[in-house]
Design an enzyme around this catalytic site. Structure first.
Site, PDB file in Angstrom:
ATOM      1  N   TYR A 105       1.113   4.025  -8.339  1.00 17.47           N
ATOM      2  CA  TYR A 105       2.345   3.310  -8.757  1.00 17.47           C
ATOM      3  C   TYR A 105       2.400   2.332  -7.676  1.00 17.47           C
ATOM      4  O   TYR A 105       2.416   2.438  -6.592  1.00 17.47           O
ATOM      5  CB  TYR A 105       3.511   4.229  -8.759  1.00 17.47           C
ATOM      6  CG  TYR A 105       5.041   3.718  -9.041  1.00 17.47           C
ATOM      7  CD1 TYR A 105       5.330   3.613 -10.255  1.00 17.47           C
ATOM      8  CD2 TYR A 105       5.337   3.199  -8.074  1.00 17.47           C
ATOM      9  CE1 TYR A 105       6.612   3.116 -10.274  1.00 17.47           C
ATOM     10  CE2 TYR A 105       6.804   2.651  -7.855  1.00 17.47           C
ATOM     11  CZ  TYR A 105       7.068   2.429  -9.272  1.00 17.47           C
ATOM     12  OH  TYR A 105       8.426   1.686  -9.415  1.00 17.47           O
ATOM     13  N   GLU A 143       7.256  -3.423 -12.027  1.00 15.48           N
ATOM     14  CA  GLU A 143       6.491  -2.138 -11.695  1.00 15.48           C
ATOM     15  C   GLU A 143       5.166  -2.100 -12.562  1.00 15.48           C
ATOM     16  O   GLU A 143       5.425  -2.450 -13.740  1.00 15.48           O
ATOM     17  CB  GLU A 143       7.133  -1.016 -11.688  1.00 15.48           C
ATOM     18  CG  GLU A 143       7.589  -0.447 -13.092  1.00 15.48           C
ATOM     19  CD  GLU A 143       8.429   0.912 -13.183  1.00 15.48           C
ATOM     20  OE1 GLU A 143       8.858   1.311 -11.916  1.00 15.48           O
ATOM     21  OE2 GLU A 143       8.449   1.638 -14.160  1.00 15.48           O
TER      22      GLU A 143
END
Length: 379
Positions: free
Chosen positions: A101, A188
């Site tokens: 991530y 993101e």
């Protein structure tokens, strides 16, 4: 402002961030055609602004075009957290070897753009932060310059292989540039994956933008999907009101963002739940108050209304006049508690004498009365 995954990936591609090949479709035939062009296994992914698409059944990996159409049949029209799926992204499947991530947010506490990363990709970052905070990697950028040394150290912890870490560093650099150039509030990639072929690609993407900067980003404003916007919030903005819908049953009408936030906090402190954030602003005209009441009355969950006004620039008699006009123009059948303080408060309260409103002298008293009335109790 939020955008869809496929729109975020278009921006990724324009900034040199690698993504899987994919097509957007809104019909079963379009999905099938996209799967034929892509060949092999594909992922059919619901395009909504809500999170939790996978858990809701909005993402399916299939092996053939017919299976893709079948998957789309169950996804198109699906309701995911109040959002109706009208489009899907059909994307070439990936041979995933590892996941990570990475993302950037505006960190107001640090007065910086903050990077958040974790080798635990593919899951909600909030869960990782809550359960295994030691797996969260961070650094801060206090200017528009990319912090190369900090980023390089983090990239090496996300992926141990040097060549992979270099590719991740390049993606971090490009995502940072996108974040700054497009006035993002969040950007993101989850997950960022390493494939069996050694490629590092953004398998999913999410970008939010600062609404206050849209005036200088018309190309971003054009990406807004009005079907995903709250109708009341759109109407409020057109009427010059600041409004956010919440899940409670006490409608709030307040002047000033700070007082509005404090009002919601005090409602929760005394055991109630606010139904909205609603700031009518300074120098409120009666028309603004009428429009505010229309918004509050349109929410069927609302059981009582709290009007909390501290008159500085705002005149309390303007608010009172707007309330009286609202009773003439709108069918108001809910109990209303009002607290007026400050500029022309006495005049405003005098105007309201003989009206159905319930007055309160203090902030706490007004909140407690509104909560009691929402519960069906006497104020």
């Amino acid at each position: 402002m939020k955008i869809h995954e496929y729109q975020a990936k278009d921006l990724f591609r324009h900034h040199g961030i690698p993504i899987p090949d994919g097509r957007v479709a809104s019909s079963l035939e379009g999905v099938k055609q996209a799967a034929v062009k892509l060949g092999g296994a594909v992922a059919v992914k619901a395009q909504v602004h809500a999170g939790g698409r996978g858990k809701a059944g909005g993402i399916k990996v299939v092996g053939t075009p017919d299976e893709a159409a079948e998957a789309a049949q169950s996804i198109l029209g699906m309701d995911i957290k109040g959002s109706t799926v009208r489009k899907v992204l059909v994307e070439r499947g990936a041979d995933i070897r590892s996941e990570a991530y990475l993302g950037y947010i505006v960190d107001r506490g640090e007065k910086s753009v903050s990077f958040i990363g974790s080798a635990e990709g593919g899951v909600e970052i909030e869960e990782v932060a809550a359960n295994t905070p030691e797996k969260i990697l961070r650094f801060h950028a206090y200017s528009k310059s990319f912090p190369e040394d900090d980023a390089k150290a983090v990239a090496g912890r996300l992926f141990k292989d040097e060549s992979t870490a270099d590719a991740v560093l390049d993606i971090m650099r490009k995502l940072f540039r996108l974040f700054v150039e497009k006035d993002c509030s969040l950007a993101e990639i989850n997950p960022l994956v390493l494939t069996g072929d050694g490629e590092v690609i953004a398998l999913d993407g999410k970008i939010n933008f600062d609404d206050n900067a849209l005036f200088r980003r018309p190309e971003i404003a054009d990406l807004r999907d009005m079907d995903e916007e709250d109708v009341n919030e759109i109407e409020a903005k057109e009427k010059g009101l600041s409004f956010v819908q919440l899940d409670g049953d006490i409608g709030c009408m307040v002047n000033g963002a700070g007082l509005a936030m404090a009002t919601m906090d005090i409602i929760q402190f005394y055991g109630g739940q606010p139904a909205n954030f609603l700031d009518v602003g300074g120098s409120s005209s009666p028309e603004k108050v009428i429009n505010a009441f229309r918004l509050l009355m349109s929410n069927k969950k609302v059981k009582s209304i709290l009007v909390n006004i501290f008159g500085g620039i705002t005149r309390c008699d303007d608010i009172a006049n707007g309330i009286l006009e609202s009773y003439k123009q709108i069918d108001i059948n809910l109990p209303i508690v009002i607290r007026l303080s400050g500029t022309n408060a006495e005049e405003g309260l005098k105007m309201l004498e003989g009206s159905p409103l319930i007055t309160a002298e203090t902030f706490a008293e007004a909140v407690q009365k509104a909560i009691s009335l929402a519960k069906g109790e006497a104020a």
